[in-house]
Design an enzyme around this catalytic site. Structure first.
Site, PDB file in Angstrom:
ATOM      1  N   SER A  15       9.225  64.986  -0.491  1.00 18.38           N
ATOM      2  CA  SER A  15      10.037  65.827   0.399  1.00 18.38           C
ATOM      3  C   SER A  15      10.802  65.055   1.465  1.00 18.38           C
ATOM      4  O   SER A  15      11.207  65.630   2.467  1.00 18.38           O
ATOM      5  CB  SER A  15       9.151  66.890   1.050  1.00 18.38           C
ATOM      6  N   THR A  16      11.006  63.745   1.260  1.00 17.65           N
ATOM      7  CA  THR A  16      11.821  63.015   2.246  1.00 17.65           C
ATOM      8  C   THR A  16      13.311  63.258   2.005  1.00 17.65           C
ATOM      9  O   THR A  16      14.138  62.926   2.845  1.00 17.65           O
ATOM     10  CB  THR A  16      11.532  61.498   2.198  1.00 17.65           C
ATOM     11  N   ILE A  19      15.520  68.436  -2.983  1.00 19.27           N
ATOM     12  CA  ILE A  19      15.002  69.811  -3.004  1.00 19.27           C
ATOM     13  C   ILE A  19      13.749  69.927  -2.128  1.00 19.27           C
ATOM     14  O   ILE A  19      13.583  70.900  -1.387  1.00 19.27           O
ATOM     15  CB  ILE A  19      14.703  70.228  -4.472  1.00 19.27           C
ATOM     16  N   SER A 141      12.153  72.837 -14.204  1.00 27.66           N
ATOM     17  CA  SER A 141      13.578  72.551 -14.368  1.00 27.66           C
ATOM     18  C   SER A 141      14.143  73.394 -15.502  1.00 27.66           C
ATOM     19  O   SER A 141      13.396  73.786 -16.426  1.00 27.66           O
ATOM     20  CB  SER A 141      13.763  71.081 -14.742  1.00 27.66           C
ATOM     21  N   TYR A 154      11.212  63.883 -20.048  1.00 31.09           N
ATOM     22  CA  TYR A 154      11.265  64.669 -18.795  1.00 31.09           C
ATOM     23  C   TYR A 154      11.103  66.162 -19.097  1.00 31.09           C
ATOM     24  O   TYR A 154      10.291  66.849 -18.469  1.00 31.09           O
ATOM     25  CB  TYR A 154      12.604  64.401 -18.113  1.00 31.09           C
TER      26      TYR A 154
END
Ligand SMILES: NC(=O)c1ccc[n+]([C@@H]2O[C@H](COP(=O)([O-])OP(=O)(O)OC[C@H]3O[C@@H](n4cnc5c(N)ncnc54)[C@H](OP(=O)(O)O)[C@@H]3O)[C@@H](O)[C@H]2O)c1
Length: 264
Positions: A15-16, A19, A141, A154
Protein backbone atom coordinates in the site's frame (compact mmCIF):
# COMPACT_ATOMS: atom_id res chain seq x y z
CA UNK A 1 -19.74 9.89 3.31
CA UNK A 2 -19.93 8.20 6.69
CA UNK A 3 -19.72 4.47 6.06
CA UNK A 4 -19.71 3.64 9.77
CA UNK A 5 -16.07 2.53 9.82
CA UNK A 6 -14.74 5.13 12.25
CA UNK A 7 -12.43 3.55 14.86
CA UNK A 8 -11.79 0.31 12.96
CA UNK A 9 -8.25 -0.82 12.18
CA UNK A 10 -7.14 -2.09 8.76
CA UNK A 11 -4.05 -3.67 7.25
CA UNK A 12 -3.62 -3.01 3.51
CA UNK A 13 -0.84 -5.09 1.96
CA UNK A 14 1.24 -3.49 -0.81
CA UNK A 15 0.00 0.00 0.00
CA UNK A 16 2.88 2.45 -0.49
CA UNK A 17 1.49 3.21 -3.96
CA UNK A 18 -1.17 2.23 -6.51
CA UNK A 19 -4.49 0.63 -5.62
CA UNK A 20 -3.34 -0.27 -2.08
CA UNK A 21 -2.43 3.36 -1.36
CA UNK A 22 -5.78 4.57 -2.70
CA UNK A 23 -7.61 2.05 -0.48
CA UNK A 24 -5.56 3.18 2.52
CA UNK A 25 -6.39 6.83 1.78
CA UNK A 26 -10.10 6.07 1.47
CA UNK A 27 -10.04 4.24 4.82
CA UNK A 28 -8.27 7.18 6.45
CA UNK A 29 -10.89 9.59 5.13
CA UNK A 30 -13.47 7.36 6.91
CA UNK A 31 -11.62 7.52 10.25
CA UNK A 32 -10.06 4.05 10.00
CA UNK A 33 -6.66 3.44 11.59
CA UNK A 34 -4.47 2.12 8.79
CA UNK A 35 -1.35 0.00 8.69
CA UNK A 36 0.53 0.41 5.42
CA UNK A 37 2.89 -2.19 4.00
CA UNK A 38 5.67 -2.30 1.46
CA UNK A 39 9.16 -3.75 1.11
CA UNK A 40 11.15 -0.75 2.37
CA UNK A 41 10.91 1.64 5.31
CA UNK A 42 11.74 4.50 2.92
CA UNK A 43 8.63 3.95 0.78
CA UNK A 44 6.47 3.45 3.85
CA UNK A 45 7.75 6.69 5.43
CA UNK A 46 7.14 8.64 2.25
CA UNK A 47 3.58 7.25 1.90
CA UNK A 48 2.84 8.03 5.56
CA UNK A 49 4.09 11.61 5.28
CA UNK A 50 2.01 12.19 2.11
CA UNK A 51 -1.10 10.93 3.90
CA UNK A 52 -0.34 12.81 7.13
CA UNK A 53 -0.03 16.08 5.18
CA UNK A 54 -3.54 15.56 3.85
CA UNK A 55 -5.07 14.06 7.02
CA UNK A 56 -3.17 15.52 10.01
CA UNK A 57 -5.30 13.67 12.59
CA UNK A 58 -5.08 10.28 10.90
CA UNK A 59 -3.75 7.20 12.71
CA UNK A 60 -1.26 5.67 10.26
CA UNK A 61 1.48 3.13 10.85
CA UNK A 62 3.57 1.05 8.52
CA UNK A 63 5.15 -2.39 8.60
CA UNK A 64 7.89 -3.53 6.26
CA UNK A 65 7.41 -7.04 4.89
CA UNK A 66 8.32 -8.57 1.56
CA UNK A 67 5.69 -11.22 0.86
CA UNK A 68 8.34 -13.27 -0.93
CA UNK A 69 10.03 -13.76 2.45
CA UNK A 70 8.18 -15.97 4.93
CA UNK A 71 10.15 -14.73 7.96
CA UNK A 72 9.20 -11.11 7.14
CA UNK A 73 5.54 -12.10 6.88
CA UNK A 74 5.80 -13.81 10.27
CA UNK A 75 7.34 -10.65 11.78
CA UNK A 76 4.55 -8.54 10.31
CA UNK A 77 1.90 -10.80 11.86
CA UNK A 78 3.72 -10.81 15.22
CA UNK A 79 4.01 -7.00 15.37
CA UNK A 80 0.59 -6.10 14.04
CA UNK A 81 -1.76 -6.87 16.93
CA UNK A 82 -5.51 -6.98 16.37
CA UNK A 83 -7.16 -5.75 13.15
CA UNK A 84 -10.77 -5.51 12.02
CA UNK A 85 -10.14 -5.36 8.27
CA UNK A 86 -7.62 -7.21 6.11
CA UNK A 87 -7.08 -6.10 2.52
CA UNK A 88 -5.08 -8.69 0.60
CA UNK A 89 -3.98 -6.30 -2.12
CA UNK A 90 -0.32 -7.13 -2.75
CA UNK A 91 0.25 -8.68 -6.17
CA UNK A 92 2.99 -9.00 -8.77
CA UNK A 93 2.83 -9.79 -12.47
CA UNK A 94 5.12 -10.24 -15.44
CA UNK A 95 4.12 -10.30 -19.06
CA UNK A 96 5.76 -13.54 -20.30
CA UNK A 97 5.43 -16.35 -22.83
CA UNK A 98 4.06 -19.49 -21.19
CA UNK A 99 7.06 -21.50 -22.51
CA UNK A 100 9.49 -19.07 -20.90
CA UNK A 101 7.79 -18.92 -17.50
CA UNK A 102 9.98 -21.01 -15.20
CA UNK A 103 8.97 -22.95 -12.06
CA UNK A 104 10.64 -20.19 -10.09
CA UNK A 105 8.49 -17.53 -11.79
CA UNK A 106 5.32 -19.52 -11.06
CA UNK A 107 6.28 -20.11 -7.41
CA UNK A 108 7.17 -16.44 -6.85
CA UNK A 109 3.83 -15.36 -8.22
CA UNK A 110 1.99 -17.86 -5.99
CA UNK A 111 4.06 -16.85 -2.95
CA UNK A 112 3.23 -13.14 -3.27
CA UNK A 113 -0.25 -13.23 -4.82
CA UNK A 114 -1.78 -16.22 -3.01
CA UNK A 115 0.27 -17.29 0.02
CA UNK A 116 0.24 -13.70 1.35
CA UNK A 117 -3.54 -13.90 1.70
CA UNK A 118 -3.46 -17.51 2.93
CA UNK A 119 -0.98 -16.72 5.72
CA UNK A 120 -2.68 -13.51 6.85
CA UNK A 121 -6.20 -14.96 6.69
CA UNK A 122 -5.12 -18.10 8.58
CA UNK A 123 -4.02 -15.83 11.42
CA UNK A 124 -6.70 -13.12 11.35
CA UNK A 125 -9.91 -14.90 10.26
CA UNK A 126 -10.25 -16.95 13.50
CA UNK A 127 -9.71 -13.77 15.53
CA UNK A 128 -12.40 -11.93 13.56
CA UNK A 129 -14.77 -14.88 14.05
CA UNK A 130 -14.06 -14.84 17.79
CA UNK A 131 -15.09 -11.19 18.13
CA UNK A 132 -17.89 -11.73 15.59
CA UNK A 133 -16.93 -8.86 13.27
CA UNK A 134 -14.40 -8.55 10.52
CA UNK A 135 -13.81 -7.95 6.84
CA UNK A 136 -11.40 -9.65 4.46
CA UNK A 137 -11.09 -8.46 0.88
CA UNK A 138 -8.98 -10.11 -1.80
CA UNK A 139 -7.87 -7.92 -4.70
CA UNK A 140 -8.01 -10.22 -7.73
CA UNK A 141 -8.14 -8.99 -11.34
CA UNK A 142 -10.14 -9.06 -14.56
CA UNK A 143 -7.30 -11.37 -15.67
CA UNK A 144 -8.77 -14.11 -13.44
CA UNK A 145 -11.53 -14.36 -16.05
CA UNK A 146 -9.98 -12.93 -19.24
CA UNK A 147 -6.67 -14.86 -18.90
CA UNK A 148 -4.51 -12.88 -21.37
CA UNK A 149 -2.06 -15.29 -23.08
CA UNK A 150 1.00 -13.35 -21.89
CA UNK A 151 -0.22 -13.40 -18.27
CA UNK A 152 -1.15 -17.05 -17.72
CA UNK A 153 0.73 -17.49 -14.43
CA UNK A 154 -0.58 -14.19 -13.02
CA UNK A 155 -4.12 -14.95 -14.16
CA UNK A 156 -3.95 -18.40 -12.57
CA UNK A 157 -3.06 -16.88 -9.19
CA UNK A 158 -5.94 -14.42 -9.54
CA UNK A 159 -8.39 -17.26 -10.39
CA UNK A 160 -7.10 -19.30 -7.42
CA UNK A 161 -7.88 -16.31 -5.25
CA UNK A 162 -11.57 -16.61 -6.12
CA UNK A 163 -11.65 -20.16 -4.72
CA UNK A 164 -9.71 -19.15 -1.63
CA UNK A 165 -11.97 -16.19 -0.93
CA UNK A 166 -15.20 -18.13 -1.46
CA UNK A 167 -13.97 -21.00 0.73
CA UNK A 168 -13.07 -18.63 3.57
CA UNK A 169 -16.44 -16.87 3.26
CA UNK A 170 -18.14 -20.26 3.75
CA UNK A 171 -16.25 -20.63 7.05
CA UNK A 172 -17.89 -17.42 8.34
CA UNK A 173 -21.43 -18.86 8.24
CA UNK A 174 -23.66 -17.37 10.93
CA UNK A 175 -21.19 -14.63 11.94
CA UNK A 176 -20.81 -10.91 11.19
CA UNK A 177 -17.55 -11.58 9.34
CA UNK A 178 -17.48 -11.32 5.55
CA UNK A 179 -14.92 -12.32 2.92
CA UNK A 180 -15.21 -10.96 -0.61
CA UNK A 181 -13.11 -10.45 -3.72
CA UNK A 182 -12.90 -7.47 -6.05
CA UNK A 183 -11.76 -7.87 -9.66
CA UNK A 184 -10.27 -4.59 -10.92
CA UNK A 185 -9.82 -3.93 -14.61
CA UNK A 186 -6.85 -2.05 -16.09
CA UNK A 187 -6.10 0.60 -13.49
CA UNK A 188 -3.85 3.63 -13.76
CA UNK A 189 -1.47 2.82 -10.91
CA UNK A 190 2.14 4.10 -10.94
CA UNK A 191 3.22 0.96 -12.81
CA UNK A 192 0.65 1.55 -15.56
CA UNK A 193 1.63 5.26 -15.76
CA UNK A 194 5.30 4.30 -16.25
CA UNK A 195 4.31 1.78 -18.90
CA UNK A 196 2.41 4.51 -20.80
CA UNK A 197 5.30 6.96 -20.47
CA UNK A 198 7.89 4.45 -21.72
CA UNK A 199 5.70 3.24 -24.59
CA UNK A 200 4.99 6.86 -25.62
CA UNK A 201 8.73 7.63 -25.87
CA UNK A 202 9.45 4.32 -27.66
CA UNK A 203 6.67 4.72 -30.22
CA UNK A 204 6.88 8.51 -30.63
CA UNK A 205 3.26 8.96 -29.54
CA UNK A 206 1.51 10.77 -26.71
CA UNK A 207 0.53 8.87 -23.56
CA UNK A 208 -3.14 9.46 -24.44
CA UNK A 209 -2.59 7.82 -27.86
CA UNK A 210 -0.93 4.80 -26.23
CA UNK A 211 -3.79 4.48 -23.73
CA UNK A 212 -6.34 4.80 -26.51
CA UNK A 213 -4.53 2.12 -28.54
CA UNK A 214 -4.51 -0.24 -25.54
CA UNK A 215 -8.32 -0.19 -25.39
CA UNK A 216 -8.78 -0.27 -29.19
CA UNK A 217 -6.35 -3.16 -29.76
CA UNK A 218 -5.77 -5.06 -26.51
CA UNK A 219 -8.53 -4.60 -23.93
CA UNK A 220 -11.16 -4.34 -26.63
CA UNK A 221 -13.90 -5.74 -24.38
CA UNK A 222 -13.72 -2.82 -21.92
CA UNK A 223 -17.03 -1.00 -22.01
CA UNK A 224 -15.66 2.21 -20.50
CA UNK A 225 -12.66 2.22 -22.91
CA UNK A 226 -10.39 3.99 -20.43
CA UNK A 227 -8.15 3.21 -17.48
CA UNK A 228 -9.87 2.99 -14.12
CA UNK A 229 -8.49 5.25 -11.39
CA UNK A 230 -7.15 3.63 -8.19
CA UNK A 231 -9.73 5.72 -6.29
CA UNK A 232 -12.57 4.07 -8.24
CA UNK A 233 -11.32 0.67 -7.05
CA UNK A 234 -10.89 2.00 -3.50
CA UNK A 235 -14.44 3.41 -3.32
CA UNK A 236 -16.13 0.02 -3.76
CA UNK A 237 -13.51 -1.87 -1.75
CA UNK A 238 -13.97 0.37 1.27
CA UNK A 239 -17.76 0.27 0.92
CA UNK A 240 -17.62 -3.56 0.96
CA UNK A 241 -15.77 -3.33 4.29
CA UNK A 242 -18.47 -1.18 5.83
CA UNK A 243 -21.44 -2.30 7.93
CA UNK A 244 -23.60 -1.08 5.00
CA UNK A 245 -22.37 -4.05 2.95
CA UNK A 246 -23.07 -6.68 5.60
CA UNK A 247 -25.26 -8.74 3.23
CA UNK A 248 -22.43 -9.22 0.72
CA UNK A 249 -20.40 -12.30 1.63
CA UNK A 250 -18.59 -14.82 -0.57
CA UNK A 251 -19.00 -12.54 -3.59
CA UNK A 252 -16.71 -11.70 -6.50
CA UNK A 253 -17.34 -8.11 -7.50
CA UNK A 254 -16.22 -6.97 -10.95
CA UNK A 255 -14.69 -3.46 -10.98
CA UNK A 256 -13.46 -3.91 -14.52
CA UNK A 257 -15.28 -1.27 -16.53
CA UNK A 258 -17.25 -4.09 -18.11
CA UNK A 259 -14.25 -5.85 -19.66
CA UNK A 260 -15.31 -9.33 -18.55
CA UNK A 261 -18.24 -10.32 -20.76
CA UNK A 262 -21.36 -11.93 -19.36
CA UNK A 263 -24.45 -10.83 -17.50
CA UNK A 264 -23.19 -11.65 -13.99
N1 LIG B 1 -3.07 -1.92 -11.89
C1 LIG B 1 -3.90 -2.71 -12.53
O1 LIG B 1 -4.22 -2.49 -13.71
C2 LIG B 1 -4.52 -3.89 -11.83
C3 LIG B 1 -5.59 -4.53 -12.45
C4 LIG B 1 -6.19 -5.61 -11.82
C5 LIG B 1 -5.73 -6.04 -10.60
N2 LIG B 1 -4.67 -5.43 -10.01
C6 LIG B 1 -4.22 -5.94 -8.73
O2 LIG B 1 -4.30 -4.91 -7.76
C7 LIG B 1 -3.26 -5.06 -6.79
C8 LIG B 1 -2.49 -3.76 -6.71
O3 LIG B 1 -2.02 -3.44 -7.99
P1 LIG B 1 -1.24 -2.10 -8.36
O4 LIG B 1 -1.26 -1.97 -9.82
O5 LIG B 1 -1.69 -1.01 -7.48
O6 LIG B 1 0.20 -2.59 -7.94
P2 LIG B 1 1.57 -1.85 -7.94
O7 LIG B 1 1.40 -0.42 -8.27
O8 LIG B 1 2.52 -2.68 -8.72
O9 LIG B 1 1.82 -2.08 -6.37
C9 LIG B 1 2.82 -1.59 -5.78
C10 LIG B 1 2.66 -1.84 -4.29
O10 LIG B 1 2.90 -3.20 -3.96
C11 LIG B 1 4.00 -3.28 -3.06
N3 LIG B 1 4.72 -4.54 -3.28
C12 LIG B 1 5.16 -5.06 -4.44
N4 LIG B 1 5.75 -6.26 -4.22
C13 LIG B 1 5.67 -6.48 -2.89
C14 LIG B 1 6.10 -7.54 -2.03
N5 LIG B 1 6.75 -8.60 -2.52
N6 LIG B 1 5.86 -7.45 -0.72
C15 LIG B 1 5.21 -6.38 -0.19
N7 LIG B 1 4.78 -5.34 -0.95
C16 LIG B 1 5.02 -5.40 -2.27
C17 LIG B 1 4.81 -2.04 -3.37
O11 LIG B 1 5.57 -1.69 -2.26
P3 LIG B 1 7.12 -1.20 -2.33
O12 LIG B 1 7.46 -0.94 -3.76
O13 LIG B 1 7.11 0.02 -1.48
O14 LIG B 1 7.85 -2.35 -1.74
C18 LIG B 1 3.70 -1.03 -3.59
O15 LIG B 1 3.15 -0.60 -2.37
C19 LIG B 1 -2.43 -6.25 -7.25
O16 LIG B 1 -2.83 -7.40 -6.56
C20 LIG B 1 -2.76 -6.37 -8.73
O17 LIG B 1 -2.62 -7.68 -9.19
C21 LIG B 1 -4.05 -4.36 -10.60
Amino acid sequence: MDLGLNGKKALVTGSTSGIGYAIAEEFISEGVEVVLNGRTQKNIDSAISKLENKYPNAKINGLVADFLKVDEVKNLIDSLGDIDILINNVGIYTSQNFEETTDEDWLKMFEVNIMSGVRLSRHFLPKMMQKNWGRIIFVSSECAMLVPEDLIAYSTTKSAMLGLSRGLAQLTKGTEVTVNTVLPGSTLSEGAKNFLKEAAVKEGKTEAEIADGFFKNVRTSSLIQRFISPKEIANTTVYLCSPLAAATNGASIKLDGGSVPGII
